[in-house]
Design a protein around this motif. Structure first.
Motif, mmCIF file in Angstrom:
data_model
loop_
_atom_site.group_PDB
_atom_site.id
_atom_site.type_symbol
_atom_site.label_atom_id
_atom_site.label_comp_id
_atom_site.label_asym_id
_atom_site.label_seq_id
_atom_site.Cartn_x
_atom_site.Cartn_y
_atom_site.Cartn_z
ATOM 1 N N UNK A 118 0.850 -1.182 0.000
ATOM 2 C CA UNK A 118 0.000 0.000 0.000
ATOM 3 C C UNK A 118 0.889 1.236 0.000
ATOM 4 N N UNK A 119 0.743 2.053 -1.037
ATOM 5 C CA UNK A 119 1.533 3.264 -1.186
ATOM 6 C C UNK A 119 0.597 4.469 -1.120
ATOM 7 N N UNK A 156 2.702 -1.629 -11.226
ATOM 8 C CA UNK A 156 3.701 -2.303 -10.402
ATOM 9 C C UNK A 156 3.087 -3.253 -9.368
ATOM 10 N N UNK A 157 1.779 -3.435 -9.412
ATOM 11 C CA UNK A 157 1.141 -4.330 -8.457
ATOM 12 C C UNK A 157 0.986 -3.718 -7.082
ATOM 13 N N UNK A 158 0.860 -2.409 -7.032
ATOM 14 C CA UNK A 158 0.712 -1.680 -5.776
ATOM 15 C C UNK A 158 -0.744 -1.294 -5.561
ATOM 16 N N UNK A 159 -1.130 -1.192 -4.312
ATOM 17 C CA UNK A 159 -2.414 -0.611 -3.971
ATOM 18 C C UNK A 159 -2.139 0.855 -3.652
ATOM 19 N N UNK A 160 -2.710 1.766 -4.433
ATOM 20 C CA UNK A 160 -2.391 3.184 -4.316
ATOM 21 C C UNK A 160 -3.497 3.941 -3.601
ATOM 22 N N UNK A 161 -3.094 4.796 -2.694
ATOM 23 C CA UNK A 161 -4.009 5.640 -1.930
ATOM 24 C C UNK A 161 -3.570 7.085 -2.136
ATOM 25 N N UNK A 162 -4.519 8.004 -2.060
ATOM 26 C CA UNK A 162 -4.199 9.410 -2.272
ATOM 27 C C UNK A 162 -4.670 10.258 -1.102
ATOM 28 N N UNK A 163 -3.925 11.352 -0.871
ATOM 29 C CA UNK A 163 -4.324 12.357 0.110
ATOM 30 C C UNK A 163 -3.955 13.723 -0.449
ATOM 31 N N UNK A 171 10.537 3.887 -5.366
ATOM 32 C CA UNK A 171 9.426 3.290 -4.607
ATOM 33 C C UNK A 171 9.635 1.789 -4.472
ATOM 34 N N UNK A 172 9.929 1.117 -5.573
ATOM 35 C CA UNK A 172 10.152 -0.335 -5.524
ATOM 36 C C UNK A 172 11.355 -0.675 -4.657
ATOM 37 N N UNK A 222 9.683 -6.825 -0.590
ATOM 38 C CA UNK A 222 8.640 -6.817 -1.611
ATOM 39 C C UNK A 222 9.255 -6.810 -3.000
ATOM 40 N N UNK A 223 8.599 -7.472 -3.930
ATOM 41 C CA UNK A 223 8.979 -7.455 -5.336
ATOM 42 C C UNK A 223 7.747 -7.129 -6.180
ATOM 43 N N UNK A 224 7.944 -6.336 -7.255
ATOM 44 C CA UNK A 224 6.787 -5.980 -8.099
ATOM 45 C C UNK A 224 6.206 -7.210 -8.786
#
Length: 127
Positions: free
Chosen positions: A4-5, A25-32, A114-115, A124-126
């Motif tokens: 989670x990024x 990249x297989x990330x769960x992205x959150x925004x603020x 980031x990765x 973690x690996x993408x």
């Protein structure tokens, strides 16, 4: 593991650009949209890495880093700004920011950082 990024910037278009760059990249992205909202997201989601703009209304990126640096669980955080100065860089380094980036940021460089932060901290690996 799905990482989670959190992407925090008061410029909505810039947040979307960063999300687009990281989405494959297989990330769960959150925004603020500011530091206050970032802290709310961090309280309710298991965030693994935070990208933080320095200059935002209400709560700045440095203020978020101060809160995060007091936690016992390690989380890499990346500070970014178009108006970075030596004082901000020193403060971020003192609080052990994973990276300090000057805008504009090349998207490939950002993806690699980031990765790398996720790999170093969590193995973690993408996907």
């Amino acid at each position: 593991m799905i990482a989670n990024v959190l992407i925090t910037d008061d410029d909505a278009d810039y947040r979307e650009t960063l999300c687009d760059a990281l989405s494959r990249r297989g990330l769960s992205l959150h925004q603020a949209r500011d530091g206050d909202e970032a802290l709310e997201v961090i309280e309710r989601e298991p965030i693994h890495l935070a990208l933080l703009d320095v200059h935002m209304p209400r709560v700045t990126g440095l203020e978020v880093i101060r809160v995060l640096s007091e936690r016992s669980a390690p989380m890499p955080y990346i500070l970014m700004s178009a108006m970075m100065d030596e004082e901000i860089e020193r403060e971020a380094a003192r609080m052990r920011a994973y990276k300090i980036l000057h805008k504009p940021i090349r998207l490939k460089v950002l993806r690699d950082i980031v990765c790398g932060g996720l790999a170093e901290t969590y193995g973690w690996r993408p996907s």
